[in-house]
Design a protein around this motif. Structure first.
Motif, PDB file in Angstrom:
ATOM      1  N   GLY A 165       6.123  11.460   1.905  1.00 35.34           N
ATOM      2  CA  GLY A 165       5.903  12.038   0.612  1.00 35.34           C
ATOM      3  C   GLY A 165       6.816  12.534  -0.093  1.00 35.34           C
ATOM      4  N   ARG A 166       8.044  12.835   0.422  1.00 29.81           N
ATOM      5  CA  ARG A 166       9.154  13.103  -0.353  1.00 29.81           C
ATOM      6  C   ARG A 166      10.013  12.013  -0.768  1.00 29.81           C
ATOM      7  NH1 ARG A 166      11.830  17.942  -2.278  1.00 29.81           N
ATOM      8  NH2 ARG A 166      13.886  17.886  -2.039  1.00 29.81           N
ATOM      9  N   LEU A 167       9.836  11.051  -0.035  1.00 27.71           N
ATOM     10  CA  LEU A 167      10.396   9.524  -0.180  1.00 27.71           C
ATOM     11  C   LEU A 167       9.723   9.111  -1.570  1.00 27.71           C
ATOM     12  CD1 LEU A 167      11.581   6.858   2.417  1.00 27.71           C
ATOM     13  CD2 LEU A 167      10.483   6.325   0.541  1.00 27.71           C
ATOM     14  N   ALA A 168       8.441   8.962  -1.438  1.00 24.55           N
ATOM     15  CA  ALA A 168       7.864   8.411  -2.616  1.00 24.55           C
ATOM     16  C   ALA A 168       7.920   9.292  -3.852  1.00 24.55           C
ATOM     17  CB  ALA A 168       6.506   8.502  -2.125  1.00 24.55           C
ATOM     18  N   GLU A 201       0.913  -1.234  -0.080  1.00 20.24           N
ATOM     19  CA  GLU A 201       0.076   0.089  -0.056  1.00 20.24           C
ATOM     20  C   GLU A 201       0.862   1.226  -0.041  1.00 20.24           C
ATOM     21  OE1 GLU A 201      -2.703   2.706   2.738  1.00 20.24           O
ATOM     22  OE2 GLU A 201      -1.405   1.187   3.475  1.00 20.24           O
ATOM     23  N   MET A 202       1.785   1.256   0.713  1.00 15.91           N
ATOM     24  CA  MET A 202       2.616   2.549   0.836  1.00 15.91           C
ATOM     25  C   MET A 202       3.385   2.677  -0.410  1.00 15.91           C
ATOM     26  SD  MET A 202       2.979   4.063   3.899  1.00 15.91           S
ATOM     27  CE  MET A 202       4.568   4.511   4.310  1.00 15.91           C
ATOM     28  N   SER A 203       3.882   1.731  -1.136  1.00 14.53           N
ATOM     29  CA  SER A 203       4.802   1.597  -2.449  1.00 14.53           C
ATOM     30  C   SER A 203       3.773   2.064  -3.603  1.00 14.53           C
ATOM     31  CB  SER A 203       5.314   0.222  -2.791  1.00 14.53           C
ATOM     32  OG  SER A 203       6.019  -0.202  -1.556  1.00 14.53           O
ATOM     33  N   THR A 251      10.840  10.888  -4.592  1.00 16.65           N
ATOM     34  CA  THR A 251      12.325  10.778  -5.174  1.00 16.65           C
ATOM     35  C   THR A 251      12.871   9.509  -5.067  1.00 16.65           C
ATOM     36  OG1 THR A 251      12.851  10.872  -2.806  1.00 16.65           O
ATOM     37  CG2 THR A 251      12.910  13.065  -3.920  1.00 16.65           C
ATOM     38  N   THR A 252      11.914   8.375  -5.045  1.00 16.51           N
ATOM     39  CA  THR A 252      12.338   7.026  -5.126  1.00 16.51           C
ATOM     40  C   THR A 252      11.674   6.302  -6.605  1.00 16.51           C
ATOM     41  OG1 THR A 252      12.682   6.925  -2.803  1.00 16.51           O
ATOM     42  CG2 THR A 252      12.501   4.726  -4.031  1.00 16.51           C
ATOM     43  N   PRO A 253      12.296   5.706  -7.078  1.00 16.28           N
ATOM     44  CA  PRO A 253      11.840   5.148  -8.674  1.00 16.28           C
ATOM     45  C   PRO A 253      10.699   4.192  -7.992  1.00 16.28           C
ATOM     46  CG  PRO A 253      14.179   5.109  -8.711  1.00 16.28           C
ATOM     47  CD  PRO A 253      13.751   5.679  -7.414  1.00 16.28           C
ATOM     48  N   ALA A 254       9.538   4.031  -8.829  1.00 14.09           N
ATOM     49  CA  ALA A 254       8.521   3.153  -8.314  1.00 14.09           C
ATOM     50  C   ALA A 254       8.922   1.698  -8.133  1.00 14.09           C
ATOM     51  CB  ALA A 254       7.414   3.109  -9.386  1.00 14.09           C
ATOM     52  N   ARG A 255       9.933   1.094  -9.077  1.00 12.73           N
ATOM     53  CA  ARG A 255      10.068  -0.181  -9.043  1.00 12.73           C
ATOM     54  C   ARG A 255      10.822  -0.534  -7.737  1.00 12.73           C
ATOM     55  NH1 ARG A 255      15.370  -1.665  -9.913  1.00 12.73           N
ATOM     56  NH2 ARG A 255      16.982  -0.087 -10.488  1.00 12.73           N
ATOM     57  N   ILE A 256      11.357   0.238  -6.883  1.00 13.14           N
ATOM     58  CA  ILE A 256      12.256   0.073  -5.814  1.00 13.14           C
ATOM     59  C   ILE A 256      11.556   0.643  -4.583  1.00 13.14           C
ATOM     60  CG2 ILE A 256      13.799   2.054  -5.792  1.00 13.14           C
ATOM     61  CD1 ILE A 256      16.241   0.018  -5.497  1.00 13.14           C
ATOM     62  N   GLN A 257      10.243   1.328  -4.630  1.00 11.22           N
ATOM     63  CA  GLN A 257       9.982   1.848  -3.545  1.00 11.22           C
ATOM     64  C   GLN A 257       9.538   0.846  -2.339  1.00 11.22           C
ATOM     65  OE1 GLN A 257       6.807   4.670  -3.873  1.00 11.22           O
ATOM     66  NE2 GLN A 257       7.571   6.044  -5.390  1.00 11.22           N
ATOM     67  N   GLY A 258       8.988  -0.360  -2.558  1.00 15.76           N
ATOM     68  CA  GLY A 258       8.705  -1.220  -1.718  1.00 15.76           C
ATOM     69  C   GLY A 258      10.012  -1.608  -0.588  1.00 15.76           C
ATOM     70  N   ARG A 259      11.078  -1.880  -1.149  1.00 16.42           N
ATOM     71  CA  ARG A 259      12.338  -2.159  -0.403  1.00 16.42           C
ATOM     72  C   ARG A 259      12.775  -0.843   0.246  1.00 16.42           C
ATOM     73  NH1 ARG A 259      15.227  -4.685  -5.484  1.00 16.42           N
ATOM     74  NH2 ARG A 259      13.397  -3.420  -6.432  1.00 16.42           N
ATOM     75  N   VAL A 260      12.779   0.403  -0.386  1.00 21.76           N
ATOM     76  CA  VAL A 260      13.209   1.540   0.294  1.00 21.76           C
ATOM     77  C   VAL A 260      12.487   2.091   1.408  1.00 21.76           C
ATOM     78  CG1 VAL A 260      13.611   4.074  -0.154  1.00 21.76           C
ATOM     79  CG2 VAL A 260      14.420   2.303  -1.862  1.00 21.76           C
ATOM     80  N   ILE A 261      11.239   2.150   1.266  1.00 20.02           N
ATOM     81  CA  ILE A 261      10.205   2.570   2.137  1.00 20.02           C
ATOM     82  C   ILE A 261      10.069   1.551   3.470  1.00 20.02           C
ATOM     83  CG2 ILE A 261       7.699   2.697   2.786  1.00 20.02           C
ATOM     84  CD1 ILE A 261       7.157   3.813   0.104  1.00 20.02           C
ATOM     85  N   SER A 262      10.441   0.109   3.052  1.00 21.22           N
ATOM     86  CA  SER A 262      10.501  -0.950   4.165  1.00 21.22           C
ATOM     87  C   SER A 262      11.678  -0.647   5.079  1.00 21.22           C
ATOM     88  CB  SER A 262      10.566  -2.261   3.831  1.00 21.22           C
ATOM     89  OG  SER A 262       9.341  -2.725   2.984  1.00 21.22           O
ATOM     90  N   VAL A 263      13.041  -0.357   4.516  1.00 23.93           N
ATOM     91  CA  VAL A 263      13.969  -0.117   5.302  1.00 23.93           C
ATOM     92  C   VAL A 263      13.986   0.910   6.161  1.00 23.93           C
ATOM     93  CG1 VAL A 263      16.699   0.532   4.914  1.00 23.93           C
ATOM     94  CG2 VAL A 263      15.673  -1.164   3.380  1.00 23.93           C
TER      95      VAL A 263
END
Length: 463
Positions: free
Chosen positions: A348-351, A142-144, A353-365
């Motif tokens: 919001g800024r994280l989403a 959901e976050m991604s 500035t992060t490519p969609a294909r890797i957002q799940g992992r970045v947000i999880s970290v």
């Protein structure tokens, strides 16, 4: 590209990006996701209270009831990184549907077991543990997916609305859970099962594509994807700064709230007064979430972040000075008023500035760093209250807030980075996707496409 050109070339305009010309409340896909999750989070808050009550009524053990809560907390932290990988490998809409369906089935089984009088402790633990795993998987997806449903200028507002939803559920859930449990042991869990069913239906009506994988990308291992996400975070000055800000401020907020409960209890205040105090702080967070979008428009991102952290530090100092009196929760409520604006800004800024294909992992970290620090706060401040007193515990929360403010100040340059780097990266990825598609396209099909588009077909070079 015009419609006529699109028809000629056999392609279509890019309609997968969210439309930023309409207000967020008219964003059909986001509204469906938000509404479904509002019901689902309310159901989760209901069962959160009902689970320990069920264990106590059936088995009479406070230790077992506490162990159930610990199990769920450990699972949520332990599965956070794998959940991010799943959110980046699998269609996020399908992940959310599977999680909702799985949780609906789990709680239906538990309801049946309770009604039949066969609800052993093992069954309760399995249902609670499996539901916690699905909670984490759903949350990462959901976050991604929000950045795929919401235009970039509205991302902070979208995350602020999610904050309001969570605070609202945390306020309404426990009283509703107690009321439903009074109607029957199975009723709260039946309510939760129905909430997941409604969430499943809401997610099913989302139209936007939610698959993050790039065209032509090769299959990779779970370990590879996890390390890729960690490397991406470590290589980004902005993301490193976010973690250094988010981890201590979450520790400070959680630690201060838990310290206040212990301090007021030691001071002899009644359970009713403690409940009102906790409700006061939660109301502060809910009001802050409702006003977060307006607060974010007052100042640029980095200035608002520094202002909010500075005000929070001052409020925690004031709460420490009021140690032992009920008035100490007033500064805490004001501090929580600013927390949703900070959280929604960061995510919001994280989403954005992060490519969609890797957002799940970045947000999880990032979420793991923040929630991991917050989960340690009750243990740390509890020991301090017992050994050193309430002032020492609150001072620790103040120190954590000061650390967060210092990190935000030192990382100001990274937190101010603009979005051009991300746009350049997306342009490069889009070019890579097109080249990958052309490499996979049969030669005859390329010739037909070139002829249709009015360009000469490619010919083999003569020797």
């Amino acid at each position: 590209m015009t419609a006529e050109t699109a028809a000629t070339t056999g392609t279509k305009p890019d309609d997968t990006k969210p439309d930023d010309t309409k207000p967020l409340r008219r964003n059909r896909d986001f509204t469906l996701l938000w509404g479904g999750q509002a019901v689902s989070e309310l159901g989760t808050a209901v069962s959160l209270l009902a689970f320990p009550l069920l264990v106590l009524s059936l088995h009479g053990s406070a230790v077992q009831a506490g162990a159930l809560g610990t199990l769920q907390a450990v699972i949520r932290v332990g599965f956070m990184l794998p959940a991010g990988v799943v959110a980046d490998r699998v269609n996020r809409k399908r992940v959310m549907q599977a999680c909702d369906a799985g949780r609906a089935v789990l709680f239906t089984v538990l309801v049946a077991a309770i009604l039949l009088g066969h609800a052993p402790l093992a069954v309760i633990f399995v249902v609670a543990g499996a539901a916690a795993v699905l909670d984490v998987l759903f949350g990462a997806a959901e976050m991604s997916v929000i950045s795929q449903l919401v235009p970039e200028p509205q991302l902070a507002d979208a995350f602020a609305k999610n904050e309001a939803r969570s605070y609202g559920a945390s306020l309404a859930g426990p009283p509703l859970g107690g009321f439903l449990y009074g109607l029957g042991r199975a009723v709260p869990f039946l309510f939760d099962a129905l909430s997941y069913l409604l969430s499943f239906l809401a997610v099913s009506f989302i139209r936007k594509p939610a698959h993050p994988k790039r065209a032509g990308s090769a299959a990779t291992s779970l370990r590879h994807d996890t390390l890729e996400g960690l490397r991406h975070v470590l290589a980004s000055p902005y993301l490193r700064s976010v973690i250094l800000v988010a981890a201590p401020v979450n520790f400070a907020l959680t630690g201060a709230q838990f310290s206040a409960v212990l301090i007021l209890a030691d001071a002899g205040h009644s359970p009713r007064a403690l409940g009102l105090a906790q409700g006061c702080t939660a109301v502060g967070g809910l009001l802050g979430a409702l006003c977060a979008a307006r607060l974010q428009r007052l100042l640029p991102f980095h200035r608002l972040l520094l202002t909010a952290l500075g005000v929070l530090l001052a409020l925690l100092v004031a709460s420490t000075a009021l140690n032992g009196g009920l008035l100490m929760v007033v500064p805490l409520a004001a501090g929580l008023f600013l927390a949703p604006a900070v959280n929604s800004l960061l995510f919001g800024r994280l989403a954005a500035t992060t490519p969609a294909r890797i957002q799940g992992r970045v947000i999880s970290v990032v979420a793991l760093a923040a929630t991991g620090a917050a989960s340690l706060a009750p243990v740390v401040v509890g020991a301090l209250v017992e050994q050193r007193g309430g002032t020492a515990a609150m001072t620790t929360a103040v120190a954590a807030a000061a650390l967060s403010l210092a990190a935000a100040g030192l990382g100001r340059a990274a937190l101010r980075e603009d979005l051009e780097d991300r746009q350049d990266q997306e342009d490069r990825e889009g070019q890579d996707d097109q080249e990958a598609q052309e490499a996979l396209e049969p030669q005859e099909a390329r010739k037909d496409r070139d002829l249709t588009a009015g360009t000469p077909p490619r010919t083999a070079r003569s020797g």
